[in-house]
Design a protein around this motif. Structure first.
Motif, PDB file in Angstrom:
ATOM      1  N   ALA A  34       0.834  -1.206   0.000  1.00  0.00           N
ATOM      2  CA  ALA A  34       0.000   0.000   0.000  1.00  0.00           C
ATOM      3  C   ALA A  34       0.864   1.250   0.000  1.00  0.00           C
TER       4      ALA A  34
ATOM      5  N   ARG B 113      -5.237   1.257  -0.673  1.00  0.00           N
ATOM      6  CA  ARG B 113      -5.737   0.204   0.206  1.00  0.00           C
ATOM      7  C   ARG B 113      -5.492  -1.141  -0.472  1.00  0.00           C
TER       8      ARG B 113
ATOM      9  N   GLU C 142      -6.159  -5.345   0.011  1.00  0.00           N
ATOM     10  CA  GLU C 142      -6.791  -6.484   0.681  1.00  0.00           C
ATOM     11  C   GLU C 142      -6.197  -7.756   0.092  1.00  0.00           C
TER      12      GLU C 142
ATOM     13  N   SER D 130      -6.060  -6.690   5.452  1.00  0.00           N
ATOM     14  CA  SER D 130      -6.339  -5.411   4.815  1.00  0.00           C
ATOM     15  C   SER D 130      -5.505  -4.326   5.453  1.00  0.00           C
ATOM     16  N   CYS D 131      -5.002  -3.402   4.628  1.00  0.00           N
ATOM     17  CA  CYS D 131      -4.257  -2.255   5.143  1.00  0.00           C
ATOM     18  C   CYS D 131      -4.482  -1.071   4.222  1.00  0.00           C
ATOM     19  N   ALA D 132      -4.773   0.091   4.785  1.00  0.00           N
ATOM     20  CA  ALA D 132      -4.984   1.316   4.017  1.00  0.00           C
ATOM     21  C   ALA D 132      -4.024   2.388   4.519  1.00  0.00           C
TER      22      ALA D 132
ATOM     23  N   PHE E  59      -7.247   7.175   3.415  1.00  0.00           N
ATOM     24  CA  PHE E  59      -7.850   6.527   2.256  1.00  0.00           C
ATOM     25  C   PHE E  59      -9.381   6.561   2.324  1.00  0.00           C
TER      26      PHE E  59
END
Length: 380
Positions: free
Chosen positions: A64, A80, A82, A87-89, A93
């Protein structure tokens, strides 16, 4: 009338050409900078894929961040990622109207998604009307495809590890079955045979002396076979592991190893009192020590060995260290080294089976140190 000044006209034309040339060079330079950023992004993701100990959470976080850095206006970008339920943003975001998204597919099925957006309208648009470069669209697709391949590779690695664990468990069960049969059937049958031979010897008043000597020799030979069978049985299934516990069993094993090989082994355990461990934990730690000392006996030419087992929150640490000849840290050809590396592979798999890691520090003439770190903490 005065004629037009040709020199003045020529200067204006040259200035126009120079301005156009400068503008073209600026555009080319900008395009090159963008291509370098895009290639750097793909290269960085490839390096992430090679880090076997990188967790999935760390992977999605790093990807990301890389996406934002690689876009035309990184100060306006947010991303972002997934992947496989993780998941990481990046900061801020949200799905604005300036958004690009691509599905990540692994083995033909959705495995995640990558998204990137501008948090506000960028200062310029492309001739197509989009705020994103065409190359950025291609880059996002390439990132999604790379992530799909990473997921497939990780799934394959996990499958291999599962098979390895099942193989080790099956091997352990088979060892235990053979050990019980050797101890309960073969050793007992040989013991009965020895008793019968001794009975012949005691009741052999009328037996000639040469036959009596043969009976004595056979009895002695059978006794040796019984000892060998019991030793083999003990090697396959260490006696007292359940009854006496891991520390006492390892202490006895190290003493027996020293007596058998003449190589002194200094065994120490700290912090293990009150630590509850199941049979899988005990047998795998025992096998790692067993394999490590077997390598010392076969290859190390060591004059001493140290074995240390420490419970230190939040891990159990095992260290086996010798002062032998060591070996090159990189695998090389040679039957002895191939055999040694198979033993090291087995130890590494057993460490992974317990959720831990095995590290080896060695060099020619510098001895060998095996370090095992197993996250485990359950006190009674």
């Amino acid at each position: 009338m005065h004629e037009p000044n040709d020199d003045s006209s020529g200067l204006r034309e040259e200035a126009g050409h120079s301005s156009a040339s400068s503008s073209t060079m600026s555009a080319v330079e900008r395009d090159l900078r963008e291509r370098v950023k895009e290639l750097g992004c793909l290269y960085a993701i490839s390096r992430l894929a090679q880090q076997k100990d990188l967790s999935l959470d760390e992977l999605v976080r790093d990807v990301a961040a890389l996406l934002c850095e690689s876009w035309q206006f990184p100060e306006l970008a947010a991303a972002r990622v997934e992947l496989e339920g993780r998941s990481c943003a990046t900061q801020g975001f949200k799905r604005t109207r300036w958004l690009q998204t691509r599905l990540v597919r692994a083995h033909g099925k959705p495995a995640g998604r990558v998204e990137i957006c501008y948090l506000r309208q960028p200062p310029r648009r492309e001739p197509t009307g989009s705020v994103f470069l065409q190359e950025e669209t291609h880059l996002l697709q390439a990132v999604a495809e790379n992530l799909g391949r990473i997921v497939e590779a990780r799934r394959a690695e996990e499958h291999l590890q599962t098979l390895s664990r099942e193989l080790l468990r099956a091997q352990e069960m088979e060892r235990q079955r053979i050990a019980r049969e050797l101890h309960d059937d073969v050793a007992q049958s040989l013991s009965m045979l020895k008793i019968g031979l001794e009975s012949l010897e005691c009741n052999g008043d009328g037996v000639e002396s040469e036959h009596r000597q043969q009976v004595q020799e056979l009895s002695t030979h059978v006794a040796g076979i019984i000892d060998s069978v019991r030793s083999l049985s003990y090697a396959l299934l260490p006696p007292g592991l359940v009854q006496l516990g891991l520390v006492s069993t390892l202490f006895r094993f190290c003493e027996e190893f020293s007596s058998r090989t003449g190589i002194p082994v200094d065994f120490r355990a700290e912090g293990m009192d009150g630590l509850k461990v199941d049979f899988d934990f005990q047998i795998n730690i025992y096998r790692i020590v067993q394999e490590a000392l077997a390598n010392v006996r076969r290859h190390a030419q060591a004059s001493r060995v140290g074995v240390k087992l420490i419970a230190s929150y939040p891990s159990v640490l095992l260290r086996v260290e010798d002062d032998g000849q060591g070996f090159p840290p990189e695998p090389i050809h040679g039957e002895g080294l191939r055999e040694r590396h198979m033993g090291l592979w087995s130890m590494g798999e057993r460490a992974r089976l317990l959720g831990g890691v095995l590290r080896i520090r060695t060099a020619p003439g510098k001895g060998t140190r095996i370090l095992v770190d197993i996250p485990h903490w359950r006190q009674g």
